[in-house]
Design a protein around this motif. Structure first.
Motif, short mmCIF file in Angstrom:
data_model
loop_
_atom_site.label_atom_id
_atom_site.label_comp_id
_atom_site.label_asym_id
_atom_site.label_seq_id
_atom_site.Cartn_x
_atom_site.Cartn_y
_atom_site.Cartn_z
N ARG A 1 -11.48 -26.05 -20.37
CA ARG A 1 -10.03 -26.03 -20.46
C ARG A 1 -9.47 -25.03 -19.47
NH1 ARG A 1 -6.67 -22.87 -23.91
NH2 ARG A 1 -8.57 -22.06 -24.85
N GLY A 2 -8.46 -25.46 -18.71
CA GLY A 2 -7.77 -24.58 -17.78
C GLY A 2 -6.30 -24.48 -18.14
N HIS A 3 -5.51 -23.98 -17.20
CA HIS A 3 -4.07 -23.82 -17.44
C HIS A 3 -3.40 -25.18 -17.30
CE1 HIS A 3 -0.32 -21.52 -17.58
NE2 HIS A 3 0.14 -22.36 -16.67
N GLY A 4 -3.28 -25.90 -18.45
CA GLY A 4 -2.64 -27.21 -18.44
C GLY A 4 -3.52 -28.34 -17.95
N VAL A 5 -4.83 -28.07 -17.80
CA VAL A 5 -5.74 -29.11 -17.31
C VAL A 5 -7.03 -29.11 -18.13
CG1 VAL A 5 -4.87 -28.97 -14.95
CG2 VAL A 5 -6.82 -27.57 -15.62
N ALA A 6 -7.78 -30.20 -18.00
CA ALA A 6 -9.12 -30.31 -18.57
C ALA A 6 -10.07 -30.68 -17.44
CB ALA A 6 -9.16 -31.37 -19.67
N ARG A 7 -11.23 -30.02 -17.40
CA ARG A 7 -12.19 -30.24 -16.31
C ARG A 7 -13.53 -30.67 -16.86
NH1 ARG A 7 -10.53 -24.97 -14.48
NH2 ARG A 7 -8.75 -25.14 -13.09
N SER A 8 -14.20 -31.52 -16.13
CA SER A 8 -15.52 -31.99 -16.53
C SER A 8 -16.56 -30.89 -16.32
CB SER A 8 -15.91 -33.22 -15.70
OG SER A 8 -17.23 -33.61 -15.99
N ASP B 1 -5.28 -23.94 -10.83
CA ASP B 1 -5.36 -25.01 -11.84
C ASP B 1 -4.52 -26.22 -11.43
OD1 ASP B 1 -7.16 -23.83 -13.58
OD2 ASP B 1 -5.61 -22.83 -14.75
N ARG B 2 -3.35 -25.93 -10.88
CA ARG B 2 -2.45 -27.01 -10.47
C ARG B 2 -3.02 -27.80 -9.31
NH1 ARG B 2 1.72 -23.91 -11.00
NH2 ARG B 2 2.02 -23.41 -8.80
N VAL B 3 -3.55 -27.11 -8.30
CA VAL B 3 -4.05 -27.85 -7.13
C VAL B 3 -5.32 -28.63 -7.48
CG1 VAL B 3 -3.02 -26.22 -5.51
CG2 VAL B 3 -5.39 -25.89 -6.22
N LEU B 4 -6.12 -28.11 -8.40
CA LEU B 4 -7.31 -28.85 -8.81
C LEU B 4 -6.91 -30.08 -9.63
CD1 LEU B 4 -9.81 -26.00 -9.77
CD2 LEU B 4 -9.65 -27.29 -7.64
N ALA B 5 -5.89 -29.93 -10.46
CA ALA B 5 -5.41 -31.08 -11.22
C ALA B 5 -4.84 -32.15 -10.29
CB ALA B 5 -4.35 -30.64 -12.22
N ASP B 6 -4.34 -31.73 -9.15
CA ASP B 6 -3.81 -32.68 -8.17
C ASP B 6 -4.91 -33.33 -7.33
OD1 ASP B 6 -1.20 -32.33 -8.95
OD2 ASP B 6 -0.77 -30.77 -7.47
N CYS C 1 -13.08 -12.56 -11.94
CA CYS C 1 -14.41 -13.00 -11.47
C CYS C 1 -14.94 -14.21 -12.23
CB CYS C 1 -15.41 -11.85 -11.56
SG CYS C 1 -15.26 -10.67 -10.20
N ALA C 2 -14.98 -14.14 -13.58
CA ALA C 2 -15.54 -15.23 -14.37
C ALA C 2 -14.72 -16.50 -14.19
CB ALA C 2 -15.62 -14.83 -15.84
N TRP C 3 -13.39 -16.34 -14.17
CA TRP C 3 -12.53 -17.52 -14.00
C TRP C 3 -12.79 -18.20 -12.66
CZ3 TRP C 3 -8.72 -17.09 -10.04
CH2 TRP C 3 -8.02 -18.29 -9.83
N THR D 1 -11.03 -33.54 -12.96
CA THR D 1 -9.97 -32.67 -13.47
C THR D 1 -8.74 -33.53 -13.78
OG1 THR D 1 -10.75 -30.83 -12.12
CG2 THR D 1 -8.54 -30.65 -13.02
N VAL D 2 -8.15 -33.33 -14.94
CA VAL D 2 -7.00 -34.13 -15.36
C VAL D 2 -5.97 -33.23 -16.03
CG1 VAL D 2 -6.22 -36.18 -16.61
CG2 VAL D 2 -8.60 -36.03 -15.85
N ARG D 3 -4.69 -33.45 -15.73
CA ARG D 3 -3.63 -32.71 -16.40
C ARG D 3 -3.55 -33.13 -17.87
NH1 ARG D 3 0.53 -30.62 -12.98
NH2 ARG D 3 0.37 -31.32 -10.81
N VAL D 4 -3.30 -32.18 -18.74
CA VAL D 4 -3.11 -32.47 -20.16
C VAL D 4 -1.92 -33.40 -20.35
CG1 VAL D 4 -2.47 -31.45 -22.37
CG2 VAL D 4 -4.23 -30.36 -20.97
#
Length: 372
Positions: free
Chosen positions: A53-60, A127-132, A153-155, A21-24
């Motif tokens: 794509r997440g809130h301000g992040v990109a995830r593998s 999203d923020r804690v995962l980006a961290d 649920c889906a998110w 996970t990386v911040r945009v």
């Protein structure tokens, strides 16, 4: 010379796949391009199914190889686990305390995050804690309404790290059905409360709930079904415990049961409703409202338990009233401990199929309910 977009996107993919996970904003800084450009690239890669794509992040979308360690990622103390709970929720703080002990003993670094009282507040926070760099998530979403739960649920099922939902029972067939969850069996807890009152001879019972949480909705549904099936109960109703308590929908209510809009009510509030229904007992979720009811009854000359029995649901502060309250005590700390154990197993690559665990509450008999 400006880097071609396809080359830039390959570099973005490489970074995301290596880190998970990386911040945009961080990607833009490393690639020396604008945030708008990276955001556009991430959206295109998301549409192609190459990342999420997440809130301000990109995830593998692919597993991230991690060096060996006690939890499968880094060395002891390096792995961060996020605990997310709603603000001003003492009940769940006790659950999180139980989880923290297990996680710290496993050598995991624990970060508690409080979600504010707003619909969807958990999403940007997670999203923020995962980006961290959080490697796992233990979460109790607020879900003030069933619609909020459905929307999340889906998110939540796709956050991309091991996740355990605590004190929430995702709807069967939802995207979260196959995600690990550990909670109290609130049907059984309500059964304990009603069974105790019936055994003491009470036949006219009122349930009062704040109805602003999944627990409140589960308790209301359980009470309606239990009371409807008990031949000994002559009269029962459900009401809101306070004027400001919100109303939330419960889908799929069978025909014999009242619509959520048809809550019992009285111009005299809960005390007035008890008198109108000639109820001899009340069950309240949670403790604070139960303690306040005892005070309100005393102000009207109604004694607890001589004239009216009261059972609280939660048992956080029920024992501290001037009249210690008989209360249903969900296994709050044990729910947290077991949820943390499941998460530790997932982080270590163990645990087998998803687990949906329910733990049984207890009834703590004190001085607020007596035999008629």
């Amino acid at each position: 010379m400006r880097e071609p977009s396809d080359a830039r996107r390959r570099r973005i993919l490489a970074v995301v796949r290596s880190r998970g996970t990386v911040r945009v904003a961080d990607l833009a800084a490393e690639l020396e391009v604008s945030v708008v450009t990276v955001r556009r690239d991430v959206e295109e890669l998301d549409r192609a199914g190459l990342l999420r794509r997440g809130h301000g992040v990109a995830r593998s979308v692919e597993p991230v190889e991690q060096p060996p360690g006690p939890a499968g990622r880094g060395t002891a103390g390096d792995t961060a686990v996020a605990l997310v709970v709603p603000e001003r929720h003492t009940y769940l703080y006790e659950t999180m305390h139980g989880a923290r002990t297990v996680l710290e003993e496993a050598g995991l670094r624990v970060a508690l995050h409080i979600a504010p009282r707003a619909a969807g507040a958990e999403r940007p926070l997670v999203d923020r804690v995962l980006a961290d760099g959080a490697a796992g998530l233990l979460i109790a979403p607020r879900w003030s309404t069933a619609a909020e739960e459905e929307a999340d649920c889906a998110w939540l099922a796709g956050v991309g790290v091991p996740t355990v939902v605590t004190e929430r029972r995702p709807r069967r067939g939802s995207a979260l059905h196959a995600v690990d969850s550990v909670c109290s069996d609130h049907w059984y807890g309500m059964h304990l409360a009603v069974d105790h009152l019936v055994s003491l001879g009470h036949r006219r019972i009122v349930l009062a709930v704040r109805d602003d949480s999944p627990t409140a909705r589960a308790l209301r549904s359980a009470f309606v079904r239990i009371a409807h099936d008990r031949e000994k109960i002559e009269d029962w109703t459900v009401t809101l415990s306070a004027p400001e308590a919100g109303r939330a929908e419960v889908p799929g209510r069978p025909a014999p049961f009242p619509d959520p809009a048809d809550f019992g009510s009285s111009a005299g509030g809960l005390v007035g409703l008890l008198r109108e229904r000639r109820a001899t007992a009340a069950v309240l979720h949670g403790d604070v409202d139960a303690l306040m009811l005892v005070q309100q009854l005393a102000d009207r000359g109604v004694r607890v338990p001589q004239d009216c029995s009261v059972v609280a649901y939660d048992d956080v502060v029920a024992a501290f009233g001037s009249t210690p309250l008989t209360a249903v005590a969900p296994p709050k700390a044990e729910v947290g401990r077991l949820a943390a154990e499941v998460l530790v197993q997932r982080l270590a690559g163990r645990g087998g199929p998803p687990r949906r665990v329910e733990l049984l509450p207890e009834l703590k008999i004190r001085g607020s309910a007596r035999e008629l």
